[in-house]
Scaffold this motif. Structure first.
Motif, PDB file in Angstrom:
ATOM      1  N   SER A 147       0.849  -1.180   0.000  1.00  0.00           N
ATOM      2  CA  SER A 147       0.000   0.000   0.000  1.00  0.00           C
ATOM      3  C   SER A 147       0.882   1.225   0.000  1.00  0.00           C
ATOM      4  CB  SER A 147      -0.912   0.020   1.223  1.00  0.00           C
ATOM      5  OG  SER A 147      -0.174   0.392   2.359  1.00  0.00           O
ATOM      6  N   ASP A 148       0.261   2.386  -0.118  1.00  0.00           N
ATOM      7  CA  ASP A 148       1.035   3.620  -0.122  1.00  0.00           C
ATOM      8  C   ASP A 148       0.981   4.316   1.229  1.00  0.00           C
ATOM      9  OD1 ASP A 148      -1.431   5.710  -1.845  1.00  0.00           O
ATOM     10  OD2 ASP A 148      -1.577   4.364  -0.151  1.00  0.00           O
ATOM     11  N   PHE A 149       0.720   3.529   2.281  1.00  0.00           N
ATOM     12  CA  PHE A 149       0.596   4.132   3.601  1.00  0.00           C
ATOM     13  C   PHE A 149       1.884   4.112   4.398  1.00  0.00           C
ATOM     14  CE2 PHE A 149      -3.722   2.699   2.566  1.00  0.00           C
ATOM     15  CZ  PHE A 149      -4.368   3.910   2.637  1.00  0.00           C
ATOM     16  N   GLY A 150       2.940   3.700   3.844  1.00  0.00           N
ATOM     17  CA  GLY A 150       4.190   3.656   4.578  1.00  0.00           C
ATOM     18  C   GLY A 150       5.085   2.578   4.058  1.00  0.00           C
ATOM     19  N   ASN A 151       6.274   2.511   4.553  1.00  0.00           N
ATOM     20  CA  ASN A 151       7.231   1.555   4.008  1.00  0.00           C
ATOM     21  C   ASN A 151       7.526   0.434   4.972  1.00  0.00           C
ATOM     22  OD1 ASN A 151       8.612   2.942   5.903  1.00  0.00           O
ATOM     23  ND2 ASN A 151      10.382   3.369   4.649  1.00  0.00           N
ATOM     24  N   GLU A 152       6.561   0.072   5.796  1.00  0.00           N
ATOM     25  CA  GLU A 152       6.840  -0.922   6.807  1.00  0.00           C
ATOM     26  C   GLU A 152       6.485  -2.330   6.408  1.00  0.00           C
ATOM     27  OE1 GLU A 152       4.578   1.415   6.965  1.00  0.00           O
ATOM     28  OE2 GLU A 152       2.691   0.693   7.773  1.00  0.00           O
ATOM     29  N   LYS A 153       5.876  -2.537   5.267  1.00  0.00           N
ATOM     30  CA  LYS A 153       5.418  -3.887   4.928  1.00  0.00           C
ATOM     31  C   LYS A 153       5.941  -4.329   3.577  1.00  0.00           C
ATOM     32  CE  LYS A 153       1.575  -5.690   5.788  1.00  0.00           C
ATOM     33  NZ  LYS A 153       0.143  -6.023   5.725  1.00  0.00           N
ATOM     34  N   LEU A 154       7.227  -4.452   3.477  1.00  0.00           N
ATOM     35  CA  LEU A 154       7.834  -4.984   2.270  1.00  0.00           C
ATOM     36  C   LEU A 154       7.591  -6.484   2.264  1.00  0.00           C
ATOM     37  CD1 LEU A 154       9.527  -4.123  -0.160  1.00  0.00           C
ATOM     38  CD2 LEU A 154      11.562  -4.563   1.197  1.00  0.00           C
ATOM     39  N   THR A 155       6.864  -6.966   1.269  1.00  0.00           N
ATOM     40  CA  THR A 155       6.510  -8.382   1.183  1.00  0.00           C
ATOM     41  C   THR A 155       7.310  -9.024   0.062  1.00  0.00           C
ATOM     42  OG1 THR A 155       4.277  -7.921   1.971  1.00  0.00           O
ATOM     43  CG2 THR A 155       4.640 -10.025   0.872  1.00  0.00           C
ATOM     44  N   PHE A 156       7.971 -10.123   0.380  1.00  0.00           N
ATOM     45  CA  PHE A 156       8.857 -10.775  -0.573  1.00  0.00           C
ATOM     46  C   PHE A 156       8.226 -12.025  -1.170  1.00  0.00           C
ATOM     47  CE2 PHE A 156      12.991  -8.736  -0.198  1.00  0.00           C
ATOM     48  CZ  PHE A 156      12.825  -7.972   0.948  1.00  0.00           C
ATOM     49  N   GLY A 157       8.565 -12.281  -2.420  1.00  0.00           N
ATOM     50  CA  GLY A 157       8.334 -13.596  -2.986  1.00  0.00           C
ATOM     51  C   GLY A 157       9.423 -14.531  -2.488  1.00  0.00           C
ATOM     52  N   THR A 158       9.263 -15.820  -2.804  1.00  0.00           N
ATOM     53  CA  THR A 158      10.228 -16.806  -2.322  1.00  0.00           C
ATOM     54  C   THR A 158      11.472 -16.877  -3.205  1.00  0.00           C
ATOM     55  OG1 THR A 158       8.975 -18.512  -3.465  1.00  0.00           O
ATOM     56  CG2 THR A 158       8.539 -18.215  -1.115  1.00  0.00           C
ATOM     57  N   GLY A 159      11.462 -16.157  -4.330  1.00  0.00           N
ATOM     58  CA  GLY A 159      12.668 -16.068  -5.134  1.00  0.00           C
ATOM     59  C   GLY A 159      12.723 -17.047  -6.287  1.00  0.00           C
ATOM     60  N   THR A 160      13.433 -16.643  -7.328  1.00  0.00           N
ATOM     61  CA  THR A 160      13.705 -17.506  -8.490  1.00  0.00           C
ATOM     62  C   THR A 160      15.207 -17.725  -8.569  1.00  0.00           C
ATOM     63  OG1 THR A 160      11.808 -16.686  -9.748  1.00  0.00           O
ATOM     64  CG2 THR A 160      13.589 -17.735 -10.996  1.00  0.00           C
ATOM     65  N   ARG A 161      15.603 -18.982  -8.589  1.00  0.00           N
ATOM     66  CA  ARG A 161      17.030 -19.283  -8.709  1.00  0.00           C
ATOM     67  C   ARG A 161      17.427 -19.295 -10.173  1.00  0.00           C
ATOM     68  NH1 ARG A 161      19.886 -24.323  -8.085  1.00  0.00           N
ATOM     69  NH2 ARG A 161      17.929 -25.344  -7.556  1.00  0.00           N
ATOM     70  N   LEU A 162      18.376 -18.461 -10.506  1.00  0.00           N
ATOM     71  CA  LEU A 162      18.856 -18.302 -11.883  1.00  0.00           C
ATOM     72  C   LEU A 162      20.266 -18.866 -12.008  1.00  0.00           C
ATOM     73  CD1 LEU A 162      18.626 -17.048 -14.764  1.00  0.00           C
ATOM     74  CD2 LEU A 162      19.602 -14.956 -13.776  1.00  0.00           C
ATOM     75  N   THR A 163      20.462 -19.701 -13.020  1.00  0.00           N
ATOM     76  CA  THR A 163      21.785 -20.231 -13.318  1.00  0.00           C
ATOM     77  C   THR A 163      22.161 -19.844 -14.730  1.00  0.00           C
ATOM     78  OG1 THR A 163      21.474 -22.124 -11.836  1.00  0.00           O
ATOM     79  CG2 THR A 163      23.215 -22.299 -13.492  1.00  0.00           C
ATOM     80  N   ILE A 164      23.299 -19.202 -14.893  1.00  0.00           N
ATOM     81  CA  ILE A 164      23.806 -18.836 -16.207  1.00  0.00           C
ATOM     82  C   ILE A 164      24.827 -19.894 -16.618  1.00  0.00           C
ATOM     83  CG2 ILE A 164      24.919 -17.087 -17.629  1.00  0.00           C
ATOM     84  CD1 ILE A 164      22.162 -16.312 -16.433  1.00  0.00           C
ATOM     85  N   ILE A 165      24.579 -20.510 -17.747  1.00  0.00           N
ATOM     86  CA  ILE A 165      25.421 -21.620 -18.212  1.00  0.00           C
ATOM     87  C   ILE A 165      26.495 -21.089 -19.164  1.00  0.00           C
ATOM     88  CG2 ILE A 165      25.423 -23.836 -19.402  1.00  0.00           C
ATOM     89  CD1 ILE A 165      22.392 -23.972 -18.708  1.00  0.00           C
ATOM     90  N   PRO A 166      27.773 -21.266 -18.804  1.00  0.00           N
ATOM     91  CA  PRO A 166      28.858 -20.748 -19.668  1.00  0.00           C
ATOM     92  C   PRO A 166      28.883 -21.451 -21.026  1.00  0.00           C
ATOM     93  CG  PRO A 166      29.675 -21.289 -17.475  1.00  0.00           C
ATOM     94  CD  PRO A 166      28.274 -21.841 -17.566  1.00  0.00           C
TER      95      PRO A 166
END
Lengths: 115, 113
Positions: free
Chosen positions: B94-113
């Motif tokens: 929401s735009d009521f403040g910066n106290e509730k940063l909600t995260f996703g669980t993340g995407t693991r990225l692998t770059i293959i040489p």
């Protein structure tokens, strides 16, 4: 790197003992946060502070308390540690004003193991 | 329903190609969106923030925001092995403040040489 340090960086403790983690910043930022990170859950907010002696609960606050007596220090206390509190704990800070005031910057983390 | 969702991956991309990471969020009034990079055993590092619909570019990184469709994406051009990490999407609901940063669980990225 933002001037954030956490201590200790690693700790092993036993169930039922009290534990205090410290976050120290040199940026003079108003907001400070404590998160825990667990596999499958990502980062979850425990408590945060919006000024000296001003704190509020986050998503997973049960079993934790916090204190902030100075701008630069934010303490997280586990009154009686349990195995479910084994986790990596991150402190974060953000500025008090400006367009980018909601950008949060993280400390190096504390790995806590409760046996 | 999770507030912020990401595909956990792993996502494998050849070196030099474009890596595309996606994130959807449930709160329609969300105003602030962030991408963090986290190397194994390290803390999250902010790489992009975006607040308005459209694209925002910073070097090899481009964040894209579509509020109507409630998604935010991160493109990494000319992918390098050093880009291999977990990428976390984060939203302030929401735009009521910066106290509730909600995260996703993340995407693991692998770059293959």
């Amino acid at each position: 790197d933002a001037g954030i340090t956490q201590s200790p960086r690693h700790k092993v403790t036993e169930t039922g003992t009290p534990v205090t983690l410290r976050c120290h910043q040199t940026e003079n930022h108003r907001y400070m946060y404590w998160y825990r990170q667990d596999p499958g859950h990502g980062l979850r907010l425990i408590h945060y502070s919006y000024g000296v002696k001003d704190t509020d609960k986050g998503e997973v606050s049960d079993g934790y308390s916090v204190s902030r007596s100075k701008t630069e220090d934010f303490l997280l206390t586990l009154e009686s540690a349990t195995s479910s509190q084994t986790s990596v704990y991150f402190c974060a800070i953000s500025e008090s004003s400006g367009r980018a005031s909601d950008e949060q910057f993280f400390g190096p983390g504390t790995r806590l193991t409760v046996l | 329903q999770k507030e912020v969702e990401q595909n956990s991956g792993p996502l494998s991309v050849p070196e030099g190609a474009i890596a595309s990471l996606n994130c959807t969020y449930s709160d329609r009034v969300s105003q602030s969106f962030f991408w963090y990079r986290q190397y194994s055993g390290k803390s999250p590092e902010l790489i992009m923030s975006i607040y308005s619909n459209g694209d925002k570019e910073d070097g090899r990184f481009t964040a894209q925001l579509n509020k109507a469709s409630q998604y935010v994406s991160l493109l990494i051009r000319d992918s390098q092995p050093s880009d291999s990490a977990t990428y976390l999407c984060a939203v302030i609901p929401s735009d009521f403040g910066n106290e509730k940063l909600t995260f996703g669980t993340g995407t693991r990225l692998t770059i293959i040489p």
